[in-house]
Design a protein around this motif. Structure first.
Motif, mmCIF file in Angstrom:
data_model
loop_
_atom_site.group_PDB
_atom_site.id
_atom_site.type_symbol
_atom_site.label_atom_id
_atom_site.label_comp_id
_atom_site.label_asym_id
_atom_site.label_seq_id
_atom_site.Cartn_x
_atom_site.Cartn_y
_atom_site.Cartn_z
ATOM 1 N N ARG A 135 0.847 -1.205 0.000
ATOM 2 C CA ARG A 135 0.000 0.000 0.000
ATOM 3 C C ARG A 135 0.870 1.239 0.000
ATOM 4 O O ARG A 135 0.502 2.265 -0.548
ATOM 5 N N ALA A 136 2.059 1.149 0.621
ATOM 6 C CA ALA A 136 3.014 2.253 0.645
ATOM 7 C C ALA A 136 4.396 1.697 0.947
ATOM 8 O O ALA A 136 4.533 0.628 1.542
ATOM 9 N N TYR A 172 5.994 6.656 -0.436
ATOM 10 C CA TYR A 172 5.309 6.532 -1.717
ATOM 11 C C TYR A 172 4.049 5.703 -1.493
ATOM 12 O O TYR A 172 4.140 4.518 -1.170
ATOM 13 N N VAL A 173 2.900 6.331 -1.633
ATOM 14 C CA VAL A 173 1.622 5.650 -1.434
ATOM 15 C C VAL A 173 1.128 5.159 -2.789
ATOM 16 O O VAL A 173 1.029 5.941 -3.741
ATOM 17 N N SER A 174 0.819 3.875 -2.879
ATOM 18 C CA SER A 174 0.294 3.308 -4.120
ATOM 19 C C SER A 174 -1.022 3.975 -4.494
ATOM 20 O O SER A 174 -1.756 4.457 -3.630
ATOM 21 N N GLY A 175 -1.315 3.977 -5.784
ATOM 22 C CA GLY A 175 -2.545 4.577 -6.268
ATOM 23 C C GLY A 175 -3.770 4.033 -5.552
ATOM 24 O O GLY A 175 -3.904 2.824 -5.387
ATOM 25 N N GLN A 176 -4.627 4.948 -5.126
ATOM 26 C CA GLN A 176 -5.833 4.577 -4.400
ATOM 27 C C GLN A 176 -7.062 4.966 -5.205
ATOM 28 O O GLN A 176 -7.133 6.070 -5.752
ATOM 29 N N CYS A 212 -5.741 7.463 0.677
ATOM 30 C CA CYS A 212 -4.326 7.855 0.739
ATOM 31 C C CYS A 212 -3.978 8.373 2.127
ATOM 32 O O CYS A 212 -2.945 7.999 2.696
ATOM 33 N N GLU A 272 -8.216 7.830 -9.698
ATOM 34 C CA GLU A 272 -7.191 7.164 -8.900
ATOM 35 C C GLU A 272 -6.193 8.235 -8.473
ATOM 36 O O GLU A 272 -5.863 9.130 -9.254
ATOM 37 N N ASP A 332 -2.461 8.947 -6.179
ATOM 38 C CA ASP A 332 -1.350 8.500 -5.338
ATOM 39 C C ASP A 332 -0.617 9.725 -4.812
ATOM 40 O O ASP A 332 -0.744 10.818 -5.362
#
Length: 128
Positions: free
Chosen positions: A23-24, A32-36, A60, A119, A121
């Motif tokens: 997830r991050a 770095y947060v993955s696309g949500q 996020c 989406e 991030d």
């Protein structure tokens, strides 16, 4: 440098599938947060682009909070919309969240793998 991964066990996508990415990821003060997408409990929340944008950004923020980061740490946001006509509506939500101190950002229009409208991030930084 230590690399820490958040949410690698149990990330769930549509249909209950296990998502094969963190997830991050935190490294050297960067997060770095993955696309949500606008998902709750592995299912897309139906609604207009304003509602879906709020949920994607909230997702996020929840991941950031879990990792110890806050709004003040956001330096860059990437946004994918499925229709250019959503741009102004997304900007309204973005301004509500980030206020007078917005991060850098890119916004693009593209098809998404998940059947939703947006989406998001984020990239965060916290110095030592």
């Amino acid at each position: 440098m230590t690399i820490k991964r958040f949410g690698i066990h149990g990330g769930v996508g549509t249909g209950g599938q296990h998502l094969p990415f963190a997830r991050a990821v935190e490294a050297g003060g960067w997060l770095y947060v993955s696309g949500q997408t606008p998902m709750r409990d592995g299912e897309v929340v139906e609604g207009g682009v304003i509602e879906q944008s709020r949920i994607a950004i909230e997702n996020c923020l929840e991941i950031m909070q879990e990792a110890g980061y806050g709004l003040q740490d956001v330096v860059h946001v990437k946004v994918i919309l499925t229709d250019a006509r959503y741009f102004q509506s997304f900007n309204k939500v973005f301004k509500e969240v980030f206020g007078e101190h917005p991060p850098a950002r890119i916004c693009a229009v593209a098809d998404l793998v998940v059947d939703c409208k947006v989406e998001v991030d984020v990239t965060c930084y916290k110095g030592a």
